[in-house]
Design a protein around this motif. Structure first.
Motif, PDB file in Angstrom:
ATOM      1  N   TRP A  38       0.859  -1.190   0.000  1.00  0.00           N
ATOM      2  CA  TRP A  38       0.000   0.000   0.000  1.00  0.00           C
ATOM      3  C   TRP A  38       0.888   1.231   0.000  1.00  0.00           C
ATOM      4  O   TRP A  38       2.026   1.179   0.488  1.00  0.00           O
ATOM      5  CB  TRP A  38      -0.896   0.010   1.242  1.00  0.00           C
ATOM      6  CG  TRP A  38      -2.024   1.017   1.181  1.00  0.00           C
ATOM      7  CD1 TRP A  38      -3.195   0.878   0.483  1.00  0.00           C
ATOM      8  CD2 TRP A  38      -2.099   2.285   1.836  1.00  0.00           C
ATOM      9  NE1 TRP A  38      -3.984   1.994   0.659  1.00  0.00           N
ATOM     10  CE2 TRP A  38      -3.342   2.871   1.498  1.00  0.00           C
ATOM     11  CE3 TRP A  38      -1.235   2.981   2.680  1.00  0.00           C
ATOM     12  CZ2 TRP A  38      -3.739   4.119   1.962  1.00  0.00           C
ATOM     13  CZ3 TRP A  38      -1.624   4.226   3.156  1.00  0.00           C
ATOM     14  CH2 TRP A  38      -2.862   4.787   2.795  1.00  0.00           C
ATOM     15  N   SER A  40       0.613   5.868  -0.077  1.00  0.00           N
ATOM     16  CA  SER A  40      -0.249   7.038   0.051  1.00  0.00           C
ATOM     17  C   SER A  40       0.456   8.245  -0.540  1.00  0.00           C
ATOM     18  O   SER A  40       1.618   8.506  -0.240  1.00  0.00           O
ATOM     19  CB  SER A  40      -0.574   7.311   1.528  1.00  0.00           C
ATOM     20  OG  SER A  40      -1.324   8.516   1.666  1.00  0.00           O
ATOM     21  N   VAL A  57       1.201   5.772 -10.028  1.00  0.00           N
ATOM     22  CA  VAL A  57       0.293   4.730 -10.531  1.00  0.00           C
ATOM     23  C   VAL A  57       0.672   4.327 -11.952  1.00  0.00           C
ATOM     24  O   VAL A  57       0.587   3.146 -12.327  1.00  0.00           O
ATOM     25  CB  VAL A  57      -1.170   5.214 -10.462  1.00  0.00           C
ATOM     26  CG1 VAL A  57      -2.100   4.234 -11.169  1.00  0.00           C
ATOM     27  CG2 VAL A  57      -1.606   5.374  -9.004  1.00  0.00           C
ATOM     28  N   THR A  62      -1.805   0.574  -8.702  1.00  0.00           N
ATOM     29  CA  THR A  62      -2.290   1.020  -7.396  1.00  0.00           C
ATOM     30  C   THR A  62      -2.410  -0.153  -6.433  1.00  0.00           C
ATOM     31  O   THR A  62      -2.136  -1.303  -6.788  1.00  0.00           O
ATOM     32  CB  THR A  62      -3.631   1.760  -7.542  1.00  0.00           C
ATOM     33  OG1 THR A  62      -3.902   2.476  -6.343  1.00  0.00           O
ATOM     34  CG2 THR A  62      -4.780   0.789  -7.828  1.00  0.00           C
ATOM     35  N   ASN A  63      -2.817   0.137  -5.197  1.00  0.00           N
ATOM     36  CA  ASN A  63      -3.015  -0.890  -4.165  1.00  0.00           C
ATOM     37  C   ASN A  63      -4.335  -0.629  -3.470  1.00  0.00           C
ATOM     38  O   ASN A  63      -4.668   0.528  -3.183  1.00  0.00           O
ATOM     39  CB  ASN A  63      -1.897  -0.846  -3.114  1.00  0.00           C
ATOM     40  CG  ASN A  63      -0.535  -1.151  -3.693  1.00  0.00           C
ATOM     41  OD1 ASN A  63       0.252  -0.247  -3.930  1.00  0.00           O
ATOM     42  ND2 ASN A  63      -0.242  -2.417  -3.931  1.00  0.00           N
ATOM     43  N   LEU A  64      -5.073  -1.692  -3.188  1.00  0.00           N
ATOM     44  CA  LEU A  64      -6.341  -1.572  -2.475  1.00  0.00           C
ATOM     45  C   LEU A  64      -6.131  -1.811  -0.989  1.00  0.00           C
ATOM     46  O   LEU A  64      -5.210  -2.524  -0.581  1.00  0.00           O
ATOM     47  CB  LEU A  64      -7.366  -2.570  -3.027  1.00  0.00           C
ATOM     48  CG  LEU A  64      -7.660  -2.484  -4.528  1.00  0.00           C
ATOM     49  CD1 LEU A  64      -8.714  -3.525  -4.914  1.00  0.00           C
ATOM     50  CD2 LEU A  64      -8.103  -1.080  -4.933  1.00  0.00           C
ATOM     51  N   ASP A  65      -6.993  -1.209  -0.168  1.00  0.00           N
ATOM     52  CA  ASP A  65      -6.908  -1.457   1.272  1.00  0.00           C
ATOM     53  C   ASP A  65      -7.626  -2.758   1.619  1.00  0.00           C
ATOM     54  O   ASP A  65      -8.112  -3.480   0.731  1.00  0.00           O
ATOM     55  CB  ASP A  65      -7.438  -0.261   2.078  1.00  0.00           C
ATOM     56  CG  ASP A  65      -8.935  -0.015   1.883  1.00  0.00           C
ATOM     57  OD1 ASP A  65      -9.656  -0.922   1.419  1.00  0.00           O
ATOM     58  OD2 ASP A  65      -9.379   1.110   2.205  1.00  0.00           O
ATOM     59  N   ASN A  69     -10.950  -1.017  -1.129  1.00  0.00           N
ATOM     60  CA  ASN A  69     -11.071   0.340  -1.650  1.00  0.00           C
ATOM     61  C   ASN A  69      -9.696   0.907  -2.005  1.00  0.00           C
ATOM     62  O   ASN A  69      -8.694   0.568  -1.370  1.00  0.00           O
ATOM     63  CB  ASN A  69     -11.732   1.254  -0.614  1.00  0.00           C
ATOM     64  CG  ASN A  69     -13.136   0.796  -0.254  1.00  0.00           C
ATOM     65  OD1 ASN A  69     -13.915   0.418  -1.134  1.00  0.00           O
ATOM     66  ND2 ASN A  69     -13.462   0.824   1.030  1.00  0.00           N
ATOM     67  N   ASP A  70      -9.671   1.786  -3.011  1.00  0.00           N
ATOM     68  CA  ASP A  70      -8.436   2.477  -3.369  1.00  0.00           C
ATOM     69  C   ASP A  70      -8.414   3.810  -2.627  1.00  0.00           C
ATOM     70  O   ASP A  70      -9.074   4.772  -3.032  1.00  0.00           O
ATOM     71  CB  ASP A  70      -8.357   2.709  -4.879  1.00  0.00           C
ATOM     72  CG  ASP A  70      -7.012   3.303  -5.306  1.00  0.00           C
ATOM     73  OD1 ASP A  70      -6.232   3.675  -4.410  1.00  0.00           O
ATOM     74  OD2 ASP A  70      -6.763   3.396  -6.516  1.00  0.00           O
ATOM     75  N   THR A  71      -7.656   3.849  -1.547  1.00  0.00           N
ATOM     76  CA  THR A  71      -7.557   5.068  -0.731  1.00  0.00           C
ATOM     77  C   THR A  71      -6.165   5.692  -0.843  1.00  0.00           C
ATOM     78  O   THR A  71      -5.799   6.541  -0.030  1.00  0.00           O
ATOM     79  CB  THR A  71      -7.855   4.745   0.746  1.00  0.00           C
ATOM     80  OG1 THR A  71      -7.010   3.660   1.175  1.00  0.00           O
ATOM     81  CG2 THR A  71      -9.301   4.347   0.940  1.00  0.00           C
ATOM     82  N   THR A  72      -5.414   5.286  -1.859  1.00  0.00           N
ATOM     83  CA  THR A  72      -4.022   5.744  -1.971  1.00  0.00           C
ATOM     84  C   THR A  72      -3.913   7.234  -2.268  1.00  0.00           C
ATOM     85  O   THR A  72      -2.867   7.831  -2.022  1.00  0.00           O
ATOM     86  CB  THR A  72      -3.282   4.965  -3.071  1.00  0.00           C
ATOM     87  OG1 THR A  72      -3.968   5.151  -4.327  1.00  0.00           O
ATOM     88  CG2 THR A  72      -3.236   3.469  -2.744  1.00  0.00           C
TER      89      THR A  72
END
Length: 461
Positions: A38, A40, A57, A62-65, A69-72
Motif C-alpha cells: 500500500w 499514500s 500509478v 495502485t493498491n487496495l486497502d 477500496n483504493d484510498t491511496t
C-alpha cells in the motif's frame, strides 16, 4: 520475514525505486524484491490533477486497502490506518513541521498535535499496524527545529518511538559525500521494534543492557554509532572515541517534552529506552565521485531551455557583485542571472521604519561540471538563485536543466516523470510539475545503498 512495504508520502516512488534497484523504466516490469502492499500520496495544492500520485500509478499501478477500496490518493489524515494492509517495513519522506503538542499524556488519545501535521499519521500507522521496521527521510534541519527551542521536534519524534516500543538510529547524510551526484543533506531515521531479532542481535553485539547506568551505555552506543549499527554498515564513518558521545534522557511525558525540552542533536545518534546518545561524525569514503558533468545530456536540447542572451549579463561577464548603495540598477539589469547570482548590497527599510543595508555573497553563476550538483529545490527552473544553469555540451550556450537531467540528479530513471495515468489515460506531466516532483524527492541511490543491509536484517528475522 516477508519484505512487505507501506510507502507514505510516496511522491513519485523514490523509496520504491531505491529498494528495488530500479535503474530504468523497463525495470518496473520485473518482479520486485520488496513488495509494496500500500502507498499514500496526496498533494493538497493540486486541485485538479494529482500529478505525483498519477505518476506513481503509471509506473507501479495502485493498491487496495483491506476493504477493497483504493484510498491511496486520499488525505492521509482521513485514512483509517486499521484498513491498511499489514507490512513489515514502513517508509516515507515526511515534511518538517511544528510537532508541538498540547497535552502531557503520552498516549494517542492525549496527543493534540497541530492539525495536518503529518508526523502524527506516521505515529498512528505504527500504533495500528506495528511495523517491525521503519525507514524515514526528512530535511537536515529537523534535528534543530524549532529555532526557539532547539531539538524539541526531533525529541518528540524519538519519544513517540520510545512509547511505541522502538529503538531508533539516525544519520544526516550528504549524498555527494558518498560519491553520488548531488550535494543534498537529509536526515534518515531507522527504527526497529524492541522485540525483533535484530534488536536482540544489536544489544548482544554492542553489550547493551537497559539495567546498566547511562555512562556504561556510552561504549555500547559507540559500537552502534561507529561500527555495528544500520547506518554505520550502510554508510561508513570515521571511528572516534566514544567519550565524545553526548547523552540525554527524554522526559516521560510528551507534553512536558514539548514545553521544556531542548537539546543539540548531532548528525548521528541512537535512542534506546528513552536515552539519547549522539555524536558528530564524518564520512569515510574514497571511491568514485559522480559529477554534474557525468549526467548532463550531450545531444540536441529544445530551445525552450536556453537562456536568452539579454537575460545573462548586464555588464562585463567578469563582474560578480553589485553595490546599489551607490544607486539603483535598472529593472532590466536586475532581471539577469548575473545580478541574481552575484553578491549584493542594497538599502532596505524594515516595517518599523528602520533602514539597513542588505547584503549577500556570490554563488557560481554557471554550475561546474566537475562537481556534484547543488541541492535541487522545488523552485528549480524558475528565476532563482538556487536554479542550476549550465553550459550546453553541444552548443556551449547557457541553459536550464532538462527534466531528464533533474531526474538523474535525484537518481531516478530518465523520463520517470514524463507521463501520468489520469483517469485511465496517459497524460504528459507539465514541465513545472516535473521540476517540482524532483525538487521534492530524495536521492534514490541512498536507499539503494541501504537496501542490502535491510535485506540482510529481514532475512535473519
Amino acid at each position: 520475514m516477508k519484505k512487505t512495504v507501506c510507502e507514505l508520502f510516496a511522491g513519485v516512488g523514490g523509496f520504491r525505486c531505491g529498494l528495488n534497484n530500479i535503474r530504468n523504466i523497463d525495470d518496473t516490469k520485473k518482479d520486485e524484491k520488496w513488495d509494496t502492499v500500500w502507498f499514500s500520496q496526496w498533494e493538497p495544492a493540486d486541485k485538479k490533477t494529482q500529478w505525483a500520485h498519477d505518476c506513481y500509478v503509471n509506473r507501479f499501478g495502485t493498491n487496495l486497502d483491506l476493504k477493497g477500496n483504493d484510498t491511496t490518493n486520499n488525505d492521509i489524515n482521513t485514512v483509517d490506518k486499521n484498513d491498511v494492509p499489514d507490512h513489515n517495513l514502513l517508509v516515507g519522506g515526511f515534511p518538517c513541521q511544528d510537532y508541538s503538542v498540547a497535552s502531557s499524556l503520552a498516549t494517542s488519545k492525549g496527543l493534540e498535535g497541530k492539525k495536518g501535521v503529518l508526523w502524527w499519521d506516521i505515529r498512528d500507522m505504527l500504533e495500528a499496524k506495528k511495523a517491525p521496521f521503519v525507514l524515514l527521510e526528512n530535511v537536515d534541519r529537523l534535528l534543530k527545529s524549532p529555532a526557539s527551542q532547539r531539538g524539541r521536534d526531533f525529541g518528540i519524534i524519538l519519544a513517540c518511538f520510545r512509547d511505541l516500543g522502538y529503538s531508533v538510529e539516525w544519520r544526516v547524510i550528504n549524498a555527494a559525500e558518498y560519491g553520488y551526484q548531488q550535494r543534498r543533506r537529509r536526515t534518515f531515521i531507522f527504527a526497529y521494534r524492541d522485540d525483533t531479532k535484530y534488536a536482540n542481535r544489536i544489544n548482544s553485539e554492542c553489550n547493551y543492557n537497559k539495567s546498566f547506568g547511562l555512562e556504561l551505555h556510552r561504549a555500547s552506543a559507540g559500537k552502534i554509532i561507529y561500527e555495528n549499527g544500520f547506518f554505520a554498515k550502510s554508510f561508513p564513518i570515521n571511528v572516534e572515541d566514544s567519550k565524545k558521545i553526548k547523552i540525554t534522557e527524554l522526559p516521560d511525558g510528551i507534553g512536558e517534552l514539548s514545553e521544556k525540552f531542548s537539546f543539540l542533536f548531532e548528525n548521528t545518534g541512537v535512542m534506546k529506552d528513552g536515552v539519547v546518545y549522539t555524536a558528530k561524525t564524518t564520512p569515510s569514503y574514497d571511491g568514485k565521485q559522480i559529477t554534474l558533468g557525468d549526467i548532463i545530456e550531450d545531444g540536441d536540447i529544445p530551445e525552450q531551455f536556453f537562456v536568452p542572451e539579454e537575460r545573462l549579463y548586464y555588464t562585463s561577464p567578469h563582474v560578480n557583485h553589485s553595490d546599489e548603495t551607490l544607486g539603483r540598477l535598472s529593472p532590466e539589469a536586475r532581471k539577469t542571472w548575473q545580478y541574481l547570482k552575484g553578491a549584493k548590497k542594497l538599502p532596505r527599510k524594515a516595517s518599523n521604519g528602520h533602514e539597513y543595508i542588505f547584503s549577500e555573497g556570490p554563488i557560481s553563476m554557471i554550475d561546474e561540471y566537475d562537481k556534484p550538483a547543488r541541492t535541487m529545490l522545488t523552485s528549480e527552473g524558475g528565476f532563482s538563485r538556487t536554479t542550476h544553469i549550465v553550459r550546453d555540451k553541444k552548443t556551449q550556450r547557457i541553459r536550464l536543466l532538462t527534466p531528464i537531467e533533474m531526474e538523474r540528479i535525484q537518481g531516478f530513471p530518465s523520463d520517470w516523470t514524463k507521463e501520468c495515468l489520469v483517469n485511465g489515460e496517459k497524460v504528459e506531466m507539465p514541465l513545472n510539475k516535473r521540476r517540482f516532483m524532483m525538487g521534492n524527492a530524495l536521492v534514490v541511490n541512498l536507499i539503494s545503498q541501504m537496501e542490502p543491509q535491510l535485506s540482510e536484517i529481514f532475512d535473519a528475522e
